[in-house]
Design an enzyme around this catalytic site. Sequence first.
Site, PDB file in Angstrom:
ATOM      1  N   CYS A  23       0.834  -1.197   0.000  1.00  8.42           N
ATOM      2  CA  CYS A  23       0.000   0.000   0.000  1.00  8.42           C
ATOM      3  C   CYS A  23       0.868   1.245   0.000  1.00  8.42           C
ATOM      4  O   CYS A  23       2.099   1.170   0.006  1.00  8.42           O
ATOM      5  CB  CYS A  23      -0.939   0.004   1.203  1.00  8.42           C
ATOM      6  SG  CYS A  23      -0.065   0.106   2.786  1.00  8.42           S
ATOM      7  N   ASP A 424       7.991  27.410 -32.311  1.00 10.89           N
ATOM      8  CA  ASP A 424       9.030  27.818 -33.239  1.00 10.89           C
ATOM      9  C   ASP A 424       8.424  27.725 -34.641  1.00 10.89           C
ATOM     10  O   ASP A 424       7.421  27.029 -34.839  1.00 10.89           O
ATOM     11  CB  ASP A 424      10.236  26.883 -33.104  1.00 10.89           C
ATOM     12  CG  ASP A 424      11.269  27.108 -34.182  1.00 10.89           C
ATOM     13  OD1 ASP A 424      11.675  28.259 -34.385  1.00 10.89           O
ATOM     14  OD2 ASP A 424      11.633  26.122 -34.849  1.00 10.89           O
ATOM     15  N   ASP A 627      12.206  22.384 -32.494  1.00 13.45           N
ATOM     16  CA  ASP A 627      12.962  21.241 -33.008  1.00 13.45           C
ATOM     17  C   ASP A 627      14.437  21.529 -33.163  1.00 13.45           C
ATOM     18  O   ASP A 627      15.204  20.637 -33.523  1.00 13.45           O
ATOM     19  CB  ASP A 627      12.403  20.805 -34.366  1.00 13.45           C
ATOM     20  CG  ASP A 627      12.735  21.809 -35.469  1.00 13.45           C
ATOM     21  OD1 ASP A 627      12.811  23.013 -35.169  1.00 13.45           O
ATOM     22  OD2 ASP A 627      12.918  21.375 -36.627  1.00 13.45           O
ATOM     23  N   ASP A 631      16.233  26.271 -30.009  1.00 10.68           N
ATOM     24  CA  ASP A 631      15.001  26.176 -29.220  1.00 10.68           C
ATOM     25  C   ASP A 631      15.239  25.588 -27.836  1.00 10.68           C
ATOM     26  O   ASP A 631      14.346  25.634 -26.987  1.00 10.68           O
ATOM     27  CB  ASP A 631      13.960  25.318 -29.945  1.00 10.68           C
ATOM     28  CG  ASP A 631      13.530  25.920 -31.269  1.00 10.68           C
ATOM     29  OD1 ASP A 631      13.365  27.148 -31.311  1.00 10.68           O
ATOM     30  OD2 ASP A 631      13.383  25.170 -32.253  1.00 10.68           O
TER      31      ASP A 631
END
Length: 749
Positions: A23, A424, A627, A631
């Site tokens: 648990c 972007d 990408d 960035d």
Amino acid sequence: MATLTAALRRPAEYRLRIEGMTCASCVGRVEKALLKVPGVDSATVNLATEQAAVIAGPGVSLPLLVSAIEKAGYTAQAASAPASAAAANAWPSWAPVLLSALFTLPLVLPMLLQPLGVMLMPSGWVQWALATPVQFGLGWRFYHSGFKAVRAGAGNMDVLVALGTSAAYGLSVYLLLTLPEHGAAHLYFEASAAVITLVLLGKWLETRAKHQTTDAIRALGALRPTNARVLVQGTERITPIAQVALGDLVVVRAGERLPVDGEIVTGRSHLDESLVTGENLPVAKGPGDKVTGGSVNAEGVIQVRTLAIGTETTLARIIRMVESAQAGKAPIQRVVDRVSAVFVPAVLGLAALTLLGWVAAGAGWETALINAVAVLVIACPCALGLATPTAIMVGTGVAARHGMLIKDAQALELAHAVTVVAFDKTGTLTDGRPSLVAVEPAAGTPADELLTLAAALQGSSDHPLAHAVMDRVRQRHLAVPAATDAQALPGRGVQARVQGRVLQLGSSRLMQEQGAQPGALQSSAGRLQADGRSVSWLMAEAGGTWQVLGLLAFGDTIKPTAYPAVQRLRALGIRTVMLTGDNQGSAQAVAQALGIDEVRAELLPADKAQAVHALRAQGQVVAMVGDGLNDAPSLAAADVGLGLSTGTDVAMEAAGITLMRGDPRLVADAFDISRRTYAKIKQGLFWAFAYNVLGIPLAALGLLSPVVAGAAMAFSSVSVVGNALLLRRWHAATADPLEPANPKPKDLP
């Protein structure tokens, strides 16, 4: 020596498989035990995966961590080690449940038939004979685990079950011995046996359900072939995948899975990459194209040069990311951890109060004890511990199956609350493969010279604009002069020495910084930028000043999926922003075509990150989609970073979510699965708390028998896990459910 010293100081990550947790209270106790080990920086334990992830510095070893866990009352080993003998028991997992049910049925059935006037209750000693093997044989696991928990100074679900059933069993034995002439009517053997049976049933169903939550990992692991067909001196040799080396030529026939990441050298085919990228249609591939291990070669024979093997392959990285996300702990789990830390002691206190309250009310010790047993039995910290991790496991697994890799649980939880998405432009909303649409020289510079000088500066660059320039030079069969001292000007352009002159090729911002004057080309540049073209300026240094030699204009194509992606985000109530280093005219043209709300152009990488910080300062929850290398800072600055796998590795590392296809529609899909997963987490926690908040008072008031309480406890865990499993039916809006587009792939002998 300095490098070696730094390596020794670098924190190491350990993954351990833990046995014996039942648990959320167990999770908290194991984490505390690990954090007490000197040198441990962090420890996260996942009840659903039954694994611990530990970050520790020098001086910490695996045996030391295992010892700490064992002192807490559990067993542990490296996650990569084979399962223990106990885990690999020859008995079927359902055998204890069935055996316990066979002993319990003769005790419970007469109770069910009694309202119909059928009296089949066995004698007291027969009841004792049936209940004892269940209590101390099949139920021994609760005593064993509970004793270890108490010895470690804590409590768990097994303590509650052991105490509750022992009280019912002990009361029945006492009544049997002291009231033999009429004791049968007052025995509670059926309660103790039925509770153990129901809990065993619940744990078995829970284990089966948890097993289904790891389907994504098993499906990804099944994509790895065991052998490869390696071309050695013109002869194909079947080689174990572990012996394939970088640079080896691997032959892949029709219907086979690619065993490695690489680049096609000869042959053309269509590859089914659905289970890797989420792309539901086969993708055409030819010489020079990159291919991913685990994809299926649909037709023909191809030869692939190996570029990545073992743990560095895309598939291995995908599996690591999914495992990491599934083993992580979402921020909302902290609330559960605080509750779980006091749950068992609180329940024991409530049971004691129930016992004393009923005695004080004059109900007698027998009634008081049975009601206290019901309180102990119905309390279920299991559901609390399973609500969050099971939903995260299913959610991340489904997302991976549809081409979205969620790096950690925090990214999954935060994505549901995103209010602004910053995109972007190049390579994200556009194809990122621009073409050269205009070459305009300044007075006195021939057009071919302008083109060859620009190509000289771009010769060593992998930038999409550089490819466009080199493509035009090759088409015109122009000779490109050599360049020396080449250096990148981040966010601005490139500089090099060509034919004795220092040249720069870059943005309008670079031209302005250098103080160069565009002259008559200013109007041409304005017209091109108004048409959405990106303009680069070629400049030469002369006497300490910079002179414009001409401009090159590039055009990019908007991705067909970009418009529906932006519209889906708008439908979700999310505002869109474009952050780009491109010129204002080009950025504005793309934004207007897609319906983007706000545009910020001509930004350096640091400017993009600052723009993200500014949006967050306004109280927005910001997601950044990109990408490229430039960035990475903004992806890291955002609340949630989404990197496209078609971009750079740096961008993917900085992102919390990696999109395995360059399809911006996956952004909305990622938010959708996040929202649904978070909803399942909240639903699971609601029902887990509701079972206890409603059930414990009813038991304390004598309105629930121990048998009903045991059934409710077992059902609570199963229902929470089952509800999370409903996420497996989620369908991405970008594609139908993933099914291999080709027949089952063949493996090598």
